[in-house]
Design an enzyme around this catalytic site. Structure first.
Site, PDB file in Angstrom:
ATOM      1  N   CYS A 182       7.133  -9.264   3.141  1.00  0.00           N
ATOM      2  CA  CYS A 182       8.375  -8.586   2.789  1.00  0.00           C
ATOM      3  C   CYS A 182       9.248  -8.410   4.017  1.00  0.00           C
ATOM      4  O   CYS A 182       8.918  -8.838   5.111  1.00  0.00           O
ATOM      5  CB  CYS A 182       8.075  -7.211   2.185  1.00  0.00           C
ATOM      6  N   ARG A 199      10.832  -7.996  -1.347  1.00  0.00           N
ATOM      7  CA  ARG A 199       9.455  -8.432  -1.554  1.00  0.00           C
ATOM      8  C   ARG A 199       9.342  -9.925  -1.815  1.00  0.00           C
ATOM      9  O   ARG A 199      10.071 -10.468  -2.657  1.00  0.00           O
ATOM     10  CB  ARG A 199       8.845  -7.668  -2.738  1.00  0.00           C
TER      11      ARG A 199
END
Length: 635
Positions: free
Chosen positions: A2, A53
């Protein structure tokens, strides 16, 4: 994998959601699958986290970030992968902790809730994260022990801002953009900003293996969560035992890094380190693995694809070779300079970005061989410490009267094998009488003594180099602390590797939403390597002795016995020809003089010497190009 960012206000001022949303937008390439914002507002401390993400483990919406745990008491913004998360989850379950997802993110949150600052030391993986307890109003930032994942932060005017990338820091408010001239000098000497420095006075990097806590009273100092010595469990092992042990540890390291719910493959450069990773990945994967290499049309000197194909056949992998022209490489220069958002000297970021882009068409995760050189002695400068002892046994009148004048006036260039040999030998002989630490610092420089004319005050260089050589002498790693060459390895592992190679790979791979994992930097592998004497690694003109002998009969001999090649492009030739207009239009007098550290006339002299092949200054000149490109965008 991420991208993370956040704002922590210690006076309770409100946090603007727009800043956090802008942060998400700026790092969307790091996490194209999901994004989110969390804000906890109070009178004493206000906390805002944002995350994007790349869904790799449990890609369902259950892994949404920022992640809230224990009915929302704990908030976590997490970048990375924890390879032992299932073992930790079992341990935490036995203590009564409950889990609703199959993500490592939830395990990190629970581990931090249970063990606090001691949690990062229990993680085997790569990570950078921010954790906050909404009840105690306390939290901390942490980074993995070898600096695989980045984390920048500021602490100014009653608030802390943090982010995965410098580009994202510009989306966050309230910090000073003044240049750090000390760190800029380090950049000009070595090509990178070493933790905790950045280009800005007010922006720091969290050091590898450290955490920094915060609460209503503000941000505290960085603290290491790891000890100063390595495990000595393998001390006293014979060389043959060490060969067997390193194979077992690397197999385990590769096996751990297979955890993924998305397609996974491996980079295959044709060198020893990537070959080892591919071989072990083949060993622990039932189906044919996917491997990726890049070839350069027109410059065979830099092309390793023949060896990559040999290794691919050996592994029976599903191999993808991408042949690119140098025009395609040149076309990546300006986009990459834009993406960096901080000056960076290493032109190998260009092919790294290309192979990452092409691999991403097939997989989401790639394993790489980064770290093998620093752990097992792969660079020419390591071998140079042994070579210089042999050189010093030659009679002085021959060294000073014949060899050194010949080397001094010989043309040097990275683009030809003979010119490259002269370039390397010139570096060796200019410090032949110095200590191991001083030699190493000198050989690591991109700013040669002949190029110090680019600085307004060249005398500052010697002070910086003396300071760094002393830091090598103070390095202590277990029972091998008296081994001068092992101290050099430890220094490079903790300073150069995270600041150069790992920084490059993170920037280039995440630019294309590709997660890269590095088995050589498994904790057990690193601790074992550091427990071995340097003679196991460098011996009688042989680099990576331990790895070559450990895999003899397992990998093809041509892979084990070939000379090392860097993952490079002929940037020196590009600067002389194809990039001349770009260099001269970017590295202008106005931009150089605005930095108050450089002499424009000296820069041009160095550039002309390079163009005339009187010297090889490719790395320094690319560093100057990157610096002035950054200056053009940040005034």
């Amino acid at each position: 994998m991420c991208g993370i960012a956040g704002i922590i206000s210690f006076d309770g001022r409100s946090i603007d959601t727009d800043n956090l949303n802008s942060a998400c937008d700026s790092m969307r390439h790091r996490g194209p699958d999901d994004s989110g914002v969390f804000i906890d507002q109070s009178d004493g401390i206000s906390v805002g986290f944002s995350s994007v993400r790349l869904a790799v483990v449990d890609p369902t919406p259950a892994g949404h970030q920022p992640f809230l745990y224990a009915n929302g008491r704990y908030a976590l913004s997490f970048n990375g992968e924890i390879y032992n998360f299932r073992e930790l989850r079992r341990e935490l379950r036995a203590e009564g902790f409950e889990f609703l997802t199959d993500t490592d993110t939830e395990v990190v949150a629970a581990a931090c809730a249970r063990w606090g600052f001691k949690a990062p030391a229990r993680f085997n993986g790569m990570f950078a994260f921010a954790f906050y307890d909404r009840t105690s109003r306390k939290g901390f930032l942490a980074r993995d022990r070898y600096g695989i994942k980045p984390l920048l932060y500021t602490n100014q005017s009653g608030q802390c801002c943090f982010a995965s990338e410098m580009k994202t820091m510009h989306c966050l408010p309230g910090w000073d953009r003044s240049i750090n001239k000390d760190s800029l000098l380090n950049y000009l000497c070595f090509g990178y900003f070493a933790s905790p420095q950045s280009i800005y006075q007010s922006v720091s990097r969290l050091n590898p293996g450290c955490y920094i806590s915060f609460g209503e009273q503000g941000l505290n100092k960085q603290v290491s969560y790891i000890g100063d010595t390595v495990s000595n469990s393998e001390q006293g092992s014979s060389y043959d035992q060490a060969c067997g042990k390193v194979r077992k540890l690397l197999f385990k390291a590769v096996s751990r890094r297979r955890i993924a719910d998305v397609p996974l493959g491996a980079f295959l450069s044709g060198g020893l380190d990537s070959a080892i990773i591919a071989a072990h990945l083949t060993e622990c994967t039932p189906e044919p693995i996917k491997t990726f290499s890049i070839g350069f049309t027109g410059y065979e000197t830099y092309d390793e694809t023949n060896y990559a194909r040999i290794m691919a056949r050996h592994c029976q992998s599903s191999h993808h070779q991408f042949d690119v022209t140098y025009k395609e490489i040149l076309d990546t220069v300006e986009p990459i300079l834009d993406h960096q958002e901080e000056p960076f000297f290493d032109s190998s970021i260009l092919p790294t970005a290309l192979v990452s882009r092409l691999a991403r068409e097939h997989v989401t995760v790639c394993l790489s061989g980064d770290g093998g050189d620093e752990l097992f002695g792969g660079y020419w400068r390591y071998l140079g410490h042994n070579s210089i002892d042999s050189y010093n046994r030659i009679p002085a009148w021959i060294r000073h009267g014949v060899i050194e004048p010949m080397v001094k006036w010989s043309p040097s260039s990275k683009s030809g094998s003979l010119g490259n040999r002269f370039r390397q030998f010139r570096k060796l002989i200019r410090t032949s009488s110095e200590s191991c630490a001083k030699r190493h610092i000198s050989w690591s420089r991109i700013l040669s003594p002949q190029a110090e004319c680019v600085l307004l005050d060249p005398e500052r260089v010697s002070g910086l180099c003396d300071e760094l050589s002393k830091s090598i002498e103070k390095t202590s790693r277990g029972k091998q602390a008296g081994d001068a060459l092992n101290r050099v390895f430890a220094y490079d592992l903790r300073r150069g590797l995270p600041s150069d190679m790992l920084h490059k790979v993170d920037l280039a791979s995440m630019y294309h939403s590709l997660e890269v994992r590095v088995p050589f930097l498994d904790r057990e592998v690193v601790e074992f390597a550091e427990s071995c004497p340097s003679q196991f690694k460098i011996y009688r003109g042989m680099r990576k002795r331990l790895l070559a002998d450990a895999y003899r009969g397992i990998l093809p001999d041509c892979i084990l016995d070939r000379s090392k090649m860097g993952f490079e492009v002929p940037i020196g030739e590009f600067l002389r020809k194809d990039m001349r207009d770009l260099f001269l239009s970017t590295v202008t007098r106005e931009r150089i003089e605005s930095l108050e550290l450089l002499d424009y006339d000296g820069v041009i002299r160095v550039y002309e010497d390079h163009c005339a092949k009187r010297a090889e200054h490719a790395d320094l000149l690319f560093a100057l190009l990157s610096l002035c490109w950054w200056r053009k965008r940040n005034r």
